[in-house]
Design an enzyme around this catalytic site. Structure first.
Site, PDB file in Angstrom:
ATOM      1  CG  HIS A  42      -5.917  -2.200   0.596  1.00  0.00           C
ATOM      2  ND1 HIS A  42      -5.149  -1.835  -0.484  1.00  0.00           N
ATOM      3  CD2 HIS A  42      -5.390  -1.549   1.670  1.00  0.00           C
ATOM      4  CE1 HIS A  42      -4.205  -0.992  -0.088  1.00  0.00           C
ATOM      5  NE2 HIS A  42      -4.334  -0.807   1.214  1.00  0.00           N
TER       6      HIS A  42
ATOM      7  CG  ASP B 264      -6.991  -2.488  -3.203  1.00  0.00           C
ATOM      8  OD1 ASP B 264      -7.668  -1.794  -2.435  1.00  0.00           O
ATOM      9  OD2 ASP B 264      -5.756  -2.608  -3.101  1.00  0.00           O
TER      10      ASP B 264
ATOM     11  CB  SER C 152      -0.958  -0.042   1.191  1.00  0.00           C
ATOM     12  OG  SER C 152      -1.957   0.953   1.095  1.00  0.00           O
TER      13      SER C 152
END
Length: 272
Positions: A229, A197, A143
């Site tokens: 995610h 995601d 991320s």
């Protein structure tokens, strides 16, 4: 399959369930003349927004192949900073994020990214100064940490072993391409992103390879259809294989270790 869930913005620290993996190997006969065929490597893992380095340490339990016997791992924690997308709340953050979900056109905190890159480069420089070959240095991140991984690899003046981006995005504009050195362009990039995601949109991940291609950089992009995610076991197993193929030759199994007559290395099924 279990996944490591990264909850974006009400930001909970991620927890990991580590899998115990065992490798049996023979003890080599002491030989003062024998060089160390298992070259030293360094793997730097950068966590996501609101997380911490120690919470991610169980990741290394997936790296059970003998090639990682001499690997040094580092899981640094981001400093605490106010984050715009979380209404200015202070939390571990490498740089500012202005909106969630992050899309291809989301605004970018380039100055914050460049400051964070300097800190990552200092970690790499310290490891190289201690004797690790730059081409045995690998940066990985999830991320926000994935975005920082990409920026750090592209702006480092030397060729590294590789950079692995998980559910990340390109954290600066195309004008930054002119700052990428010829040596940095030789560093291979692995990019993994979940199609499901909803925090860092898949479109943000898809924009990565064209950006890198424009800069003359090769990128292997892997899409995971049902992944949100998070990081899956499948991604980590592939990362192990991807890094392993970029470490010095593993032909040592047959030739480089001298076993006692009554002892031999027994491979785990995960090593095959």
């Amino acid at each position: 399959m279990k996944t490591f869930l990264m909850k974006p913005i009400v930001l909970l620290t991620v927890t990991f369930t580590s899998t115990s993996l065992f490798i049996l190997y023979c003890r080599p006969i002491p030989s003062p003349q024998r060089p160390d065929y298992m070259a030293r490597s360094f793997i730097l893992w950068l966590h996501g927004l609101g997380d911490s380095g120690p919470a991610n340490e169980p990741i290394k339990t997936f790296f059970t192949s003998p090639e990682f016997r001499n690997a040094t791992w580092s899981f640094p924690s981001a400093p605490s900073n106010p984050v715009s997308c979380n209404y200015g709340a202070v939390m571990p953050s490498w740089f500012d994020i202005f909106e969630i979900p992050v899309g291809h056109e989301s605004p970018k905190d380039e100055s914050g990214v460049l400051k964070a890159v300097q800190n990552v480069h200092a970690m790499i420089d310290k490891e190289i100064a201690s004797g690790t070959n730059p081409e045995n240095v690998f940066l990985c991140g999830f991320s926000q940490g994935g975005a920082l991984t990409l920026a750090s690899v592209l702006l480092y003046p030397k060729t590294l072993g590789g950079g692995a981006v998980f559910s990340g995005w390109v954290p600066f504009n195309s004008s930054m391409i002119e700052r990428i050195s010829a040596e940095a362009k030789k560093t291979p990039i692995l990019w993994s992103h979940g199609i499901a995601d909803r925090t860092v949109l898949f479109e943000a991940g898809q924009a990565g390879p064209p950006f890198l291609e424009q800069a003359g950089i090769k990128c292997e992009f892997k899409a995971y259809p049902d992944l949100g995610h998070s990081i899956s076991n499948e991604e980590l197993r592939y990362l192990e294989s991807w890094i392993k193929t970029r470490l010095p030759s593993s032909s040592w199994i047959a030739n480089l270790w001298d076993c006692h007559p009554d002892c031999c290395w027994v491979p785990s099924v995960l090593d095959i």
